[in-house]
Design an enzyme around this catalytic site. Structure first.
Site, PDB file in Angstrom:
ATOM      1  N   ARG A 178      -5.957   2.137  -5.219  1.00 31.03           N
ATOM      2  CA  ARG A 178      -5.140   0.986  -4.825  1.00 31.03           C
ATOM      3  C   ARG A 178      -5.843  -0.336  -5.109  1.00 31.03           C
ATOM      4  O   ARG A 178      -7.066  -0.422  -5.084  1.00 31.03           O
ATOM      5  CB  ARG A 178      -4.813   1.070  -3.332  1.00 31.03           C
ATOM      6  CG  ARG A 178      -3.852   2.183  -2.980  1.00 31.03           C
ATOM      7  CD  ARG A 178      -3.641   2.295  -1.491  1.00 31.03           C
ATOM      8  NE  ARG A 178      -4.858   2.705  -0.805  1.00 31.03           N
ATOM      9  CZ  ARG A 178      -4.937   2.906   0.510  1.00 31.03           C
ATOM     10  NH1 ARG A 178      -3.873   2.712   1.269  1.00 31.03           N
ATOM     11  NH2 ARG A 178      -6.078   3.287   1.047  1.00 31.03           N
ATOM     12  N   ASP A 192      -9.418   6.592  -4.345  1.00 35.42           N
ATOM     13  CA  ASP A 192      -8.472   5.541  -3.942  1.00 35.42           C
ATOM     14  C   ASP A 192      -8.340   4.552  -5.096  1.00 35.42           C
ATOM     15  O   ASP A 192      -9.290   3.845  -5.430  1.00 35.42           O
ATOM     16  CB  ASP A 192      -8.990   4.839  -2.683  1.00 35.42           C
ATOM     17  CG  ASP A 192      -7.948   3.937  -2.031  1.00 35.42           C
ATOM     18  OD1 ASP A 192      -6.988   3.546  -2.730  1.00 35.42           O
ATOM     19  OD2 ASP A 192      -8.091   3.617  -0.843  1.00 35.42           O
TER      20      ASP A 192
END
Length: 224
Positions: free
Chosen positions: A146, A144
């Site tokens: 983000r 991930d």
């Protein structure tokens, strides 16, 4: 990284009318916020006393309902059944319209931040039987990627420092709290469960720490 507000307008949608606000970072990347009832309702919420249970409920109801949603072209626009992104976005828009006070922070970080091309490459590995996390790692990418540093300035633009956050992801709750935004309630979002994305959701629950256990076990597709 710095972010600046660019412009805003009204946006009528099938779920109701929103105000749409555009923000841009120093690299020219654009992010969007949809709002209903802000900043007026957010400011009014600060004025509501909480001396008894009925007033406390009134104050809670006035706290903006917020969804931090990372862009998902395949799910949001094309209706992909590989994920639950499209249904989550629709559900959040509906809920915010119903409450009359809230925001969607639509962040331009496709494929958990790895970009559209790498996301489709990861899809190809998933088609071979690898789960969503291992597919990213096999491509040499983070599980991930983000970031949420744009959330605080976006919320500050509409004078919001206290939210009811629609999410199953504890990282989003932790980030907002660490940056001075009070998350008074986490509102689960369990929608769009189907036979195709059942393993994807189970991976998010079992390997990525998403808070799906209590809610997701009620979905027959994951009881296997």
């Amino acid at each position: 990284m710095s972010y600046q507000f660019i412009t805003s307008a009204t946006l009528p949608t099938r779920h109701g009318e929103f105000d749409i606000h555009v923000f841009e970072n120093q690299d020219g990347q654009e992010h969007v916020m949809l709002t209903v009832g802000l900043p007026k309702v957010a400011l009014e919420a600060k004025k509501v006393p909480s001396t008894d249970s009925s007033t406390t409920k009134s104050s809670q109801d006035a706290i903006p309902l917020v969804r931090i949603h990372s862009e998902c072209l395949t799910g949001d626009a094309f209706g992909s059944l590989k994920c639950d992104c499209g249904p989550q976005l629709d559900s959040a828009m509906q809920a915010i319209q119903k409450t009359g006070c809230g925001a969607i922070l639509y962040l331009r970080q496709e494929g958990r931040g790895i970009g559209l091309t790498n996301k489709i490459r990861a899809y190809a590995l998933q088609d071979q039987g690898h789960d969503t996390l291992d597919a990213n790692l096999m491509l040499g990418l983070p599980a991930d990627a983000r970031v949420y540093d744009m959330c605080k300035p976006m919320l500050a633009h509409v004078d919001v420092n206290e939210v009811r956050l629609i999410t199953n992801n504890p990282d989003k709750v932790a980030y907002l709290k660490e940056h001075g935004i009070n998350v008074v309630e986490r509102v689960p979002s369990v929608v769009g469960v189907n036979d195709i994305n059942a393993d994807y959701l189970a991976t998010k629950r079992d390997r990525m720490g998403h808070l799906l256990d209590q809610e997701i076990y009620t979905a027959a597709h994951l009881n296997k």
